[in-house]
Scaffold this motif. Structure first.
Motif, PDB file in Angstrom:
ATOM      1  N   SER A  99       0.873  -1.165   0.000  1.00 46.67           N
ATOM      2  CA  SER A  99       0.000   0.000   0.000  1.00 46.67           C
ATOM      3  C   SER A  99       0.913   1.218   0.000  1.00 46.67           C
ATOM      4  O   SER A  99       1.784   1.340   0.859  1.00 46.67           O
ATOM      5  N   VAL A 100       0.733   2.084  -0.983  1.00 51.53           N
ATOM      6  CA  VAL A 100       1.625   3.219  -1.171  1.00 51.53           C
ATOM      7  C   VAL A 100       0.803   4.502  -1.128  1.00 51.53           C
ATOM      8  O   VAL A 100      -0.248   4.594  -1.762  1.00 51.53           O
ATOM      9  N   GLU A 101       1.301   5.485  -0.379  1.00 55.66           N
ATOM     10  CA  GLU A 101       0.588   6.754  -0.208  1.00 55.66           C
ATOM     11  C   GLU A 101       1.431   7.915  -0.725  1.00 55.66           C
ATOM     12  O   GLU A 101       2.642   7.969  -0.481  1.00 55.66           O
ATOM     13  N   THR A 102       0.775   8.827  -1.427  1.00 57.25           N
ATOM     14  CA  THR A 102       1.414  10.031  -1.937  1.00 57.25           C
ATOM     15  C   THR A 102       0.531  11.224  -1.575  1.00 57.25           C
ATOM     16  O   THR A 102      -0.692  11.154  -1.704  1.00 57.25           O
ATOM     17  N   GLU A 103       1.159  12.305  -1.133  1.00 59.83           N
ATOM     18  CA  GLU A 103       0.413  13.534  -0.857  1.00 59.83           C
ATOM     19  C   GLU A 103       0.513  14.440  -2.078  1.00 59.83           C
ATOM     20  O   GLU A 103       1.600  14.644  -2.626  1.00 59.83           O
ATOM     21  N   VAL A 104      -0.623  14.972  -2.507  1.00 60.35           N
ATOM     22  CA  VAL A 104      -0.694  15.850  -3.674  1.00 60.35           C
ATOM     23  C   VAL A 104      -1.297  17.178  -3.242  1.00 60.35           C
ATOM     24  O   VAL A 104      -2.326  17.201  -2.567  1.00 60.35           O
ATOM     25  N   SER A 105      -0.659  18.279  -3.642  1.00 62.92           N
ATOM     26  CA  SER A 105      -1.152  19.620  -3.308  1.00 62.92           C
ATOM     27  C   SER A 105      -1.524  20.364  -4.581  1.00 62.92           C
ATOM     28  O   SER A 105      -0.704  20.515  -5.486  1.00 62.92           O
ATOM     29  N   PHE A 106      -2.772  20.822  -4.622  1.00 59.07           N
ATOM     30  CA  PHE A 106      -3.289  21.587  -5.757  1.00 59.07           C
ATOM     31  C   PHE A 106      -3.216  23.075  -5.474  1.00 59.07           C
ATOM     32  O   PHE A 106      -3.477  23.517  -4.351  1.00 59.07           O
ATOM     33  N   ALA A 107      -2.924  23.855  -6.514  1.00 61.34           N
ATOM     34  CA  ALA A 107      -3.097  25.302  -6.460  1.00 61.34           C
ATOM     35  C   ALA A 107      -4.598  25.580  -6.503  1.00 61.34           C
ATOM     36  O   ALA A 107      -5.388  24.706  -6.862  1.00 61.34           O
ATOM     37  N   PRO A 108      -5.005  26.793  -6.156  1.00 51.04           N
ATOM     38  CA  PRO A 108      -6.419  27.136  -6.326  1.00 51.04           C
ATOM     39  C   PRO A 108      -6.811  27.022  -7.802  1.00 51.04           C
ATOM     40  O   PRO A 108      -6.059  27.436  -8.692  1.00 51.04           O
ATOM     41  N   LEU A 109      -7.962  26.425  -8.054  1.00 51.38           N
ATOM     42  CA  LEU A 109      -8.465  26.249  -9.419  1.00 51.38           C
ATOM     43  C   LEU A 109      -9.565  27.263  -9.696  1.00 51.38           C
ATOM     44  O   LEU A 109     -10.469  27.435  -8.875  1.00 51.38           O
ATOM     45  N   THR A 110      -9.505  27.891 -10.842  1.00 52.66           N
ATOM     46  CA  THR A 110     -10.584  28.792 -11.236  1.00 52.66           C
ATOM     47  C   THR A 110     -11.692  27.974 -11.891  1.00 52.66           C
ATOM     48  O   THR A 110     -11.469  26.832 -12.323  1.00 52.66           O
ATOM     49  N   GLU A 111     -12.852  28.575 -12.001  1.00 51.41           N
ATOM     50  CA  GLU A 111     -13.967  27.915 -12.675  1.00 51.41           C
ATOM     51  C   GLU A 111     -13.605  27.617 -14.135  1.00 51.41           C
ATOM     52  O   GLU A 111     -13.964  26.571 -14.671  1.00 51.41           O
ATOM     53  N   GLU A 112     -12.865  28.526 -14.756  1.00 52.13           N
ATOM     54  CA  GLU A 112     -12.449  28.339 -16.146  1.00 52.13           C
ATOM     55  C   GLU A 112     -11.506  27.137 -16.284  1.00 52.13           C
ATOM     56  O   GLU A 112     -11.599  26.369 -17.252  1.00 52.13           O
ATOM     57  N   MET A 113     -10.602  26.974 -15.335  1.00 50.03           N
ATOM     58  CA  MET A 113      -9.682  25.832 -15.367  1.00 50.03           C
ATOM     59  C   MET A 113     -10.458  24.522 -15.244  1.00 50.03           C
ATOM     60  O   MET A 113     -10.207  23.565 -15.981  1.00 50.03           O
ATOM     61  N   ILE A 114     -11.394  24.489 -14.312  1.00 49.72           N
ATOM     62  CA  ILE A 114     -12.190  23.278 -14.093  1.00 49.72           C
ATOM     63  C   ILE A 114     -13.004  22.952 -15.336  1.00 49.72           C
ATOM     64  O   ILE A 114     -13.037  21.799 -15.792  1.00 49.72           O
ATOM     65  N   THR A 115     -13.652  23.945 -15.910  1.00 46.07           N
ATOM     66  CA  THR A 115     -14.460  23.731 -17.113  1.00 46.07           C
ATOM     67  C   THR A 115     -13.591  23.244 -18.271  1.00 46.07           C
ATOM     68  O   THR A 115     -13.955  22.303 -18.981  1.00 46.07           O
ATOM     69  N   THR A 120       4.160   7.949  -9.931  1.00 41.50           N
ATOM     70  CA  THR A 120       3.432   6.890 -10.634  1.00 41.50           C
ATOM     71  C   THR A 120       2.321   6.302  -9.763  1.00 41.50           C
ATOM     72  O   THR A 120       1.334   5.786 -10.293  1.00 41.50           O
ATOM     73  N   ASN A 121       2.455   6.417  -8.456  1.00 37.20           N
ATOM     74  CA  ASN A 121       1.376   6.003  -7.569  1.00 37.20           C
ATOM     75  C   ASN A 121       0.124   6.821  -7.853  1.00 37.20           C
ATOM     76  O   ASN A 121      -0.990   6.286  -7.881  1.00 37.20           O
ATOM     77  N   VAL A 122       0.288   8.116  -8.068  1.00 37.71           N
ATOM     78  CA  VAL A 122      -0.852   8.989  -8.350  1.00 37.71           C
ATOM     79  C   VAL A 122      -1.467   8.629  -9.706  1.00 37.71           C
ATOM     80  O   VAL A 122      -2.663   8.792  -9.910  1.00 37.71           O
TER      81      VAL A 122
END
Length: 188
Positions: free
Chosen positions: A120-136, A170-172
């Motif tokens: 079992s392998v764990e990775t922490e991922v941090s996102f920048a703030p996403l705009t609505e335009e980025m998500i769309t 590669t886990n992600v």
């Protein structure tokens, strides 16, 4: 090399195995229900599901076969963000991940029918703030429905919005290749 059966239909897992030098693994998806029993802690769910897949396929192994199964979960505040079933749910996942860190856990089971290795392998991922335009943009240009948490780190969103990862990249993507390679060496 022994005959490797990948108990997954994931094109990313197949690609990662091939990049490790394992050409043409046999693809044999388990096609099982993937319940989330309350008695299984969220951080243990990936390995629980990888075991279920392995158990479903184990009876079909022949001498010389190696079976590799895996499952990946995305955890935000110990809540599992599954593969989205709608565009609305994908949008909700990305809004919730925006500007935050989360954990990606992949459970891996490798067996020849008598010997079994689990990781079992764990990775922490941090996102920048996403705009609505980025998500769309992301939802409209990339396949998000087949990915835990509604995103693929190898996609545009990984390039544009992942600020930091702590652990296996590669886990992600769905298969921690260093750990898989190490486990495979026990069967050679």
């Amino acid at each position: 090399m022994r005959h490797l059966i990948l108990g997954s239909a994931s094109p990313r897992r197949r690609e990662l195995l091939e990049r490790l030098g394992i050409k043409d693994p046999e693809i044999r998806p388990a096609n099982i229900d993937e319940p989330h029993p309350e008695e299984v802690a969220p951080q243990d769910m990936a390995l629980f599901l990888a075991r279920r897949k392995s158990n479903a396929l184990r009876a079909g192994l022949s001498a010389g076969d190696l079976l590799l199964t895996a499952d990946t979960v995305v955890l935000l505040d110990d809540e599992i963000l599954d593969k989205p079933v709608s565009e609305e749910e994908a949008r909700d996942h990305l809004h919730r991940l925006s500007g935050r860190s989360h954990r990606v856990i992949t459970g891996v089971v490798l067996t020849d029918g008598t010997q079994t290795i689990e990781r079992s392998v764990e990775t922490e991922v941090s996102f920048a703030p996403l705009t609505e335009e980025m998500i769309t943009y992301y939802i409209s240009h990339f396949q998000v429905m087949d990915k835990a948490g509604g995103y693929g780190i190898q996609d545009w969103i990984g390039l544009a919005a992942v600020e930091r990862i702590n652990g296996s990249y590669t886990n992600v993507m769905g298969l921690p290749t260093a750990e898989v390679y190490s486990a495979l060496s026990h069967f050679l």
